[in-house]
Structure formats: C-alpha cells, structure tokens
Design an enzyme around this catalytic site. Sequence first.
Site, PDB file in Angstrom:
ATOM      1  N   HIS A  66       0.863  -1.191   0.000  1.00 36.10           N
ATOM      2  CA  HIS A  66       0.000   0.000   0.000  1.00 36.10           C
ATOM      3  C   HIS A  66       0.890   1.228   0.000  1.00 36.10           C
ATOM      4  O   HIS A  66       1.564   1.527   0.982  1.00 36.10           O
ATOM      5  CB  HIS A  66      -0.887  -0.019   1.244  1.00 36.10           C
ATOM      6  CG  HIS A  66      -1.878   1.107   1.320  1.00 36.10           C
ATOM      7  ND1 HIS A  66      -3.222   0.899   1.524  1.00 36.10           N
ATOM      8  CD2 HIS A  66      -1.733   2.450   1.250  1.00 36.10           C
ATOM      9  CE1 HIS A  66      -3.862   2.052   1.562  1.00 36.10           C
ATOM     10  NE2 HIS A  66      -2.970   3.030   1.393  1.00 36.10           N
ATOM     11  N   HIS A  68       1.292   5.422  -2.013  1.00 38.34           N
ATOM     12  CA  HIS A  68       0.657   6.465  -2.839  1.00 38.34           C
ATOM     13  C   HIS A  68       1.744   7.152  -3.657  1.00 38.34           C
ATOM     14  O   HIS A  68       2.314   8.161  -3.209  1.00 38.34           O
ATOM     15  CB  HIS A  68      -0.071   7.488  -1.957  1.00 38.34           C
ATOM     16  CG  HIS A  68      -1.254   6.941  -1.219  1.00 38.34           C
ATOM     17  ND1 HIS A  68      -2.548   7.021  -1.710  1.00 38.34           N
ATOM     18  CD2 HIS A  68      -1.351   6.303  -0.024  1.00 38.34           C
ATOM     19  CE1 HIS A  68      -3.385   6.460  -0.841  1.00 38.34           C
ATOM     20  NE2 HIS A  68      -2.683   6.012   0.191  1.00 38.34           N
ATOM     21  N   HIS A 219      -9.874   1.937   1.822  1.00 37.09           N
ATOM     22  CA  HIS A 219      -9.354   2.633   3.000  1.00 37.09           C
ATOM     23  C   HIS A 219     -10.486   2.736   4.030  1.00 37.09           C
ATOM     24  O   HIS A 219     -11.542   3.290   3.733  1.00 37.09           O
ATOM     25  CB  HIS A 219      -8.944   4.064   2.661  1.00 37.09           C
ATOM     26  CG  HIS A 219      -7.611   4.223   1.985  1.00 37.09           C
ATOM     27  ND1 HIS A 219      -7.327   3.750   0.737  1.00 37.09           N
ATOM     28  CD2 HIS A 219      -6.476   4.849   2.412  1.00 37.09           C
ATOM     29  CE1 HIS A 219      -6.089   4.073   0.408  1.00 37.09           C
ATOM     30  NE2 HIS A 219      -5.548   4.743   1.407  1.00 37.09           N
ATOM     31  N   HIS A 251      -5.959  -0.295   6.662  1.00 41.52           N
ATOM     32  CA  HIS A 251      -5.999   0.357   7.983  1.00 41.52           C
ATOM     33  C   HIS A 251      -6.943  -0.357   8.948  1.00 41.52           C
ATOM     34  O   HIS A 251      -6.490  -0.883   9.943  1.00 41.52           O
ATOM     35  CB  HIS A 251      -6.332   1.851   7.869  1.00 41.52           C
ATOM     36  CG  HIS A 251      -5.355   2.587   7.006  1.00 41.52           C
ATOM     37  ND1 HIS A 251      -4.006   2.510   7.227  1.00 41.52           N
ATOM     38  CD2 HIS A 251      -5.510   3.361   5.898  1.00 41.52           C
ATOM     39  CE1 HIS A 251      -3.364   3.212   6.322  1.00 41.52           C
ATOM     40  NE2 HIS A 251      -4.252   3.743   5.490  1.00 41.52           N
ATOM     41  N   ASP A 305       2.007   3.100   3.067  1.00 39.83           N
ATOM     42  CA  ASP A 305       1.028   4.180   2.964  1.00 39.83           C
ATOM     43  C   ASP A 305       1.759   5.469   2.586  1.00 39.83           C
ATOM     44  O   ASP A 305       2.594   5.472   1.703  1.00 39.83           O
ATOM     45  CB  ASP A 305       0.210   4.303   4.251  1.00 39.83           C
ATOM     46  CG  ASP A 305      -1.109   5.049   4.017  1.00 39.83           C
ATOM     47  OD1 ASP A 305      -1.514   5.166   2.839  1.00 39.83           O
ATOM     48  OD2 ASP A 305      -1.724   5.514   4.982  1.00 39.83           O
TER      49      ASP A 305
END
Length: 411
Positions: A66, A68, A219, A251, A305
């Site tokens: 995960h 971004h 998410h 999460h 993340d």
Amino acid sequence: MNFQQYDMPIDPVLCGALTISGDFVDIFIRGTHVGEVRPSGHIAPEGRHLIDCRGKLVSPSFVEGHIHLDKTHLGLALIPHVAGGTVTQRISAEKEIRRRLPASVAERGGRLIEQIAAFGTGFVRTHVDIDTELGLSSLHEVLRLKERYVDLVDIQIVAFPQSGILRDPGTFELLNEALANGADLVGGLDPAGIDDDIEGHLAAVFALAERHDAGIDIHLHDTGALGGFELRQIAARTKAAGLQGKVAVSHAYALGDLCDHEFGRTAESLASAGVAIMTNGPGTGSMPPVLELRSAGVTVFAGSDNIRDAWWPYGNGDMLDRAMMIGYRQNICAKEDLAYCFDMATTLPARVLGLDGYGIAPGCKADLVILASASVQDAVLDRPVARTVLKSGRVIVESGRRSSRPLAGGY
Ligand SMILES: [Zn+2]
C-alpha cells in the site's frame, strides 16, 4: 535515474544462500527466472558468474502492499505539515498543497520508485487519487511510471476515491473510466465517515468491481463499532459477489478497539470471506491486532502508505523498516512471530496481490533481494543496509551501490 544494471554476460548463480524457509541452497538463474535450486554444494566456478551468498539470506523481493506514488513530496524541500483533526480536513489540506507542488507526479513518484527498488521492493500496490478536480490525470502519470520503470518494479494500481464517491458527484463515472483505462482495482474510503452512506458507497464499489472483474482495496479509518459494522458489511458483500481472496481493507483501525466479542465475530466474517487487512503500523491510535487476526485466519499484510507527503512527513519505503515498525507497535517478540513480520512484507502481500511465480523455486521470477542477515528475524531487527537486488534475473543494486549510469533516462 541512477540505477545500473551490472553487466553479466552469463546467468548468475547465487551460492550458499539461506532461504526464508531455512534451507541452504544454490540458486541458478536462467534468464529472467529461477532455473534450478539445488542444495548448497560445490559448484565449479568455470564459466559461471557466482554471487557469494554464504552467511546471507536470500528472499523473494519485498512486496509493497500500500503506497501512494502520486502523493509523495520526495525530493522536494520539506513542505510544512498542515494539521487536521479529521480525515475530511486532511483531504482539504492536501488539495491546497498539491495545487502548488513544484514537481509532477512523474518526478516525485519516479524518485520514490527508485528509492524503494533500491531497498529490494519488486512489487507495488499503489493507490492513485481519482476525484473531480484531478480527473484521471494522476492515473495517466502513474501508468506512464509503470511502463517506464518496468525494469525495476511491477506496479498494481488502485483507483482511489480520496474525496469520496457519493459526496463528490461524477467520481463514480471517473472510477469506471479509470478501471477501463489501466487501473487494476477499485478503491473506497470510509463509507460512513466520508460518504455518510454505507450501503450506497459499498454498492458503488462492488458494482464497479463486478463490472470490470477487478479486485477491491478500501481505506477504512472509521473506528469502533461503526468500523466493525462496515468490515462485516464488506465481508458479506465479498461473499455475495464471489470475490473471496480479491478484497482487502486498508488500515481497519476499528479492529484494534472492538471488545472481544465484536472482534471475534468481525474477524470470523473477514476470514470466511477471504478479506485481507493491510496495516502500516500507525504511530498513534488503534490498529489491527496482527497476531490475533492471524489466529483467526485473517491475512494481514504490510504497506508504507504515505511517504513524505501532505498526510505525514515520515516513511522511506523500506519494507524491512515497515515490518519492524509493525512488530514494535504490537510488541511482537517471539521468534515465530518475528518471522510473521517478515512474511507481512513478502509472502503475504504477494498472495494478496495475486502475484504469480513469486518465490524461490524453479520457474519463479528471479526477483530477489540478498540481505546480510542470518535469519528472517535478524532481517526485521537489523534492517541491513548493503543489499543486493535482482529484478528479472539482473542485478540492479550490488551491495547497496548504484551508479550514475542511467537505466531508463532521467527527467
Ligand atoms: Zn493510503
């Protein structure tokens, strides 16, 4: 770009390697894949490119569960963090910042890919923002990164509605377009906390998944009983849609603050639906109890993340750091449990991402990382720096060294 693919006229042999299953072997690379794996022995050096792995651990490449790529500020001067008490406030703050970023997704995301590849990550699941302000612009940039860096990492893309689906009309159509144009999975975001409509949000996400035969990664920051209810709703919809093994929730903080009874029935529903949980070992607040979920049959995997972005300034993309952080946050100390931390950065996300040919066996992809560690536990605790990384059978980093010779050209 500052990677070198070390010139190797012949396929290498990794000699005396300790595998993650505890065997000492010689690994014969054949082209882009593992050709043979033999018990460690005497190999005649003539005509072979030998890589001495004695005393070292050889693992399949790390799997970033995960990230971004579109959000990172990596390489920029530190942009002061804007605090926000709620997810909605953080979303607004991020939009303000991204409008004046002095570098493109291609530049910033490219830097992050190079950094994580040097740590030994060969596979990535990245979420990419889709909203009515950005449209598909970030998706197109990340698709170009995926192609540009194919020699370093394999990238899987989640079309992520960072501003919600129902509260940002037009996003559903954009997600649909994203899935038709290169996104691999559909994302979601706090069906209650952001869209204030659990049924509506999940119906949209699952409709898109079914329409495009895509996986799902949602998410979920919603906490407590509300978050637990949403998790069970996701599990029920996963079963009804026949998507077992193709759905993850990122999460899932709620799993860390449910009472035993609620946790038990929620974990059971996730396990029976094959819904996996991603955690980054957040620095504060509740988080999923990793070992209890393992006992309940729920797959938990690790992801970085946000890295150096508007959400928080921390992170470097090293999956060994991430495995350590999760273990530290959960007070994971037993030997077999430390091994599970390593698994959360390797075999478990590989399963969640559906990676074919992941491992060290004949026919597997020769995507490997060599670590100066005597065990997987030592790797998690020591996080050795001088790593050698192979991608598709070629050494792209040797003992932590990269050269200035460009591989794919620079920006
Ligand atoms: Zn995220």
